[in-house]
Design a protein around this motif. Structure first.
Motif, PDB file in Angstrom:
ATOM      1  N   LEU A   1       3.683   5.845  -2.746  1.00 33.00           N
ATOM      2  CA  LEU A   1       4.594   6.666  -2.867  1.00 33.00           C
ATOM      3  C   LEU A   1       4.784   6.871  -4.401  1.00 33.00           C
ATOM      4  O   LEU A   1       5.095   8.181  -4.560  1.00 33.00           O
ATOM      5  CB  LEU A   1       5.715   5.663  -2.426  1.00 33.00           C
ATOM      6  N   VAL A   2       4.553   6.150  -5.237  1.00 34.43           N
ATOM      7  CA  VAL A   2       4.480   6.267  -6.625  1.00 34.43           C
ATOM      8  C   VAL A   2       3.349   7.244  -7.127  1.00 34.43           C
ATOM      9  O   VAL A   2       4.005   8.054  -8.061  1.00 34.43           O
ATOM     10  CB  VAL A   2       4.615   4.809  -7.366  1.00 34.43           C
TER      11      VAL A   2
ATOM     12  N   ILE B   1       0.799  -1.175  -0.121  1.00 37.37           N
ATOM     13  CA  ILE B   1       0.072  -0.097   0.167  1.00 37.37           C
ATOM     14  C   ILE B   1       0.792   0.987   0.081  1.00 37.37           C
ATOM     15  O   ILE B   1       0.725   2.102  -0.647  1.00 37.37           O
ATOM     16  CB  ILE B   1      -1.047  -0.013   1.336  1.00 37.37           C
ATOM     17  N   PHE B   2       2.016   1.189   0.771  1.00 43.51           N
ATOM     18  CA  PHE B   2       2.741   2.533   1.072  1.00 43.51           C
ATOM     19  C   PHE B   2       3.489   2.708  -0.311  1.00 43.51           C
ATOM     20  O   PHE B   2       3.563   3.865  -0.864  1.00 43.51           O
ATOM     21  CB  PHE B   2       3.952   2.178   2.082  1.00 43.51           C
ATOM     22  N   SER B   3       3.813   1.455  -1.093  1.00 41.52           N
ATOM     23  CA  SER B   3       4.406   1.702  -2.612  1.00 41.52           C
ATOM     24  C   SER B   3       3.626   2.314  -3.701  1.00 41.52           C
ATOM     25  O   SER B   3       4.047   3.116  -4.234  1.00 41.52           O
ATOM     26  CB  SER B   3       5.053   0.365  -2.929  1.00 41.52           C
ATOM     27  N   VAL B   4       2.351   1.876  -3.466  1.00 40.97           N
ATOM     28  CA  VAL B   4       1.479   2.728  -4.274  1.00 40.97           C
ATOM     29  C   VAL B   4       1.478   4.176  -3.998  1.00 40.97           C
ATOM     30  O   VAL B   4       1.224   4.954  -4.920  1.00 40.97           O
ATOM     31  CB  VAL B   4      -0.156   2.074  -4.307  1.00 40.97           C
TER      32      VAL B   4
END
Lengths: 117, 117, 117, 117, 117, 117
Positions: D90-91, D85-88
């Motif tokens: 962030l991007v 979830i954090f990666s989405v």
């Protein structure tokens, strides 16, 4: 541009109805709260529409700005008062608001031209 | 929390002065326009402060919210009117505004407690 | 406030390391791209740090502003140049940027005081 | 930092109650819609909390992120899923999200340490 | 698309003039500060336009991006330098910037095609 | 409106290719990370696309919303699930999201009409 305004209002009404026809309670209730918010309370609808307009301008949403300019006009907000609202939006929100200001003033001119007929 | 409010006001005044002491014309003039914007025009300062408050809430800036809550109180905006402003900010800006609403109400309670003394 | 700056830098380094230790390729690679972006290309790192600073200011992220002010100082950006960057951020982003400007200038004063020792 | 988490939760509960005690229908109903939104519908509460978390991260609201990380943990979202979830976030949201990511991971570590006791 | 660019510039000039013809001091002065900000100071206009461009991109305002791409070209900013500016905007602002990047590059191609004639 | 959807997809593909043909490592790698982010990890692509959609809605980017609605449909997300995602976006992001919701639903209707043929 008269047709652009009519198109906006037709699309807005038609899609709002389309969305409210869907069986989703949270969305339906959100639309209900949205309507309730601008009804008379401690503040009158005229002031609330002015608040809705400045909020829409600093968040830079053209459709929301158009809607609240139209509602403000209905509530008797004068052009000079509208420009005072625009000035607060401009100073709080910065030059990034200017393109939306140009479109808001173009809409205002169009509304005034319709009235003058 | 009384000290937190005083700290905010002391830091705000001191740093504004520090910034205005710098030889940068654009910044100086921007501060001048900012002050001018809330002066009486087609709209009175009371309405303008309400506009500044709702704009600050939807843009989610705690310091700006604090400043405008204080100014609204000075202009005689009642608590019920403030909550109407909060409701517009909440509905336009969404639940993401709630943490700022909590802090705005905490500040309001503090200001009211000071007055009651 | 010297300790506040050190705390910020210690927390930043420690948590960045903690995040990079996690087995998540997208996050790791994003951090890699982030570093790469500020390396010399058609523009030198000095200009790129100035760009990063103004972007951070209009998006109103205190930690990002602090980081880029520190990097700008390392790249030899002068105080007068920093205030020019601040003026662009202020005019583009509006008065909502002012609380972040106050904190940026307070950090700058702290960095200059450390250097002067 | 355990006390910071408790303070956040105590302040959140107390002020929410304070706000709901005010006689303002739009605000009361908004809070009702907010609760309703995360209840089981076509999507289960677990997925909805994940949606609430990513939305809070890209809008960069620390309190909202803290709230949804806690709720995701209650719904059994694993650490590896949280980092996805954090990666989405962030991007989609960019490096401006990183300071909030650092604080979210610090909170996650704190929650995990409490559980491990 | 050549006509789209001309339309943008014609609408921009005409509405700016329309707005400045209104008797609203705060708006007039804001426009004055906006012009002043990009004049030579500690930083030259070329660098300031680059700052204005990256700020416009992360705030995702197409008209502002178009304006600053045009001004950057006038100041002799090369295509490779523009793409470096775009990369900072992309990494700071995230993938949400990509649609604006696509439109910025389409405009750049159009400007280059006009020059090549 | 079928042609509007095709135009969007043609412009998107063509400009993405144009951008990737430029020799700028940070931009190229950012696009790579963007693709990687939605691949299967701890969460499956279906969930990730739902996260991408809600993030795009609260950040109010029409092109990003269109893209993720299309991808969600490909991943088998049902209309009822999409409206649950829309409800989270609406409540977190506020009424300012409504114009984007109207356009998202119009696109969804268009996609469903194409499928029904």
């Amino acid at each position: 541009m008269g047709s652009r305004l009519e198109e906006f209002q037709e699309f807005r009404s038609r899609m709002n109805q389309r969305i409210l026809d869907v069986d989703n309670r949270a969305i339906k209730r959100f639309f209900g709260v949205d309507t309730l918010t601008y009804e008379a309370g401690a503040l009158d609808p005229r002031t609330k529409e002015m608040l809705g307009l400045v909020a829409s301008m600093v968040l830079r949403c053209d459709d929301c700005i158009s809607y609240h300019v139209i509602e403000c006009k209905k509530e008797g907000v004068t052009d000079a008062e509208l420009f005072d609202i625009f000035s607060v939006a401009l100073v709080v929100g910065g030059s990034i608001v200017i393109p939306h200001l140009r479109r808001a003033v173009a809409l205002l001119d169009e509304l005034n031209a319709q009235e003058a007929k």
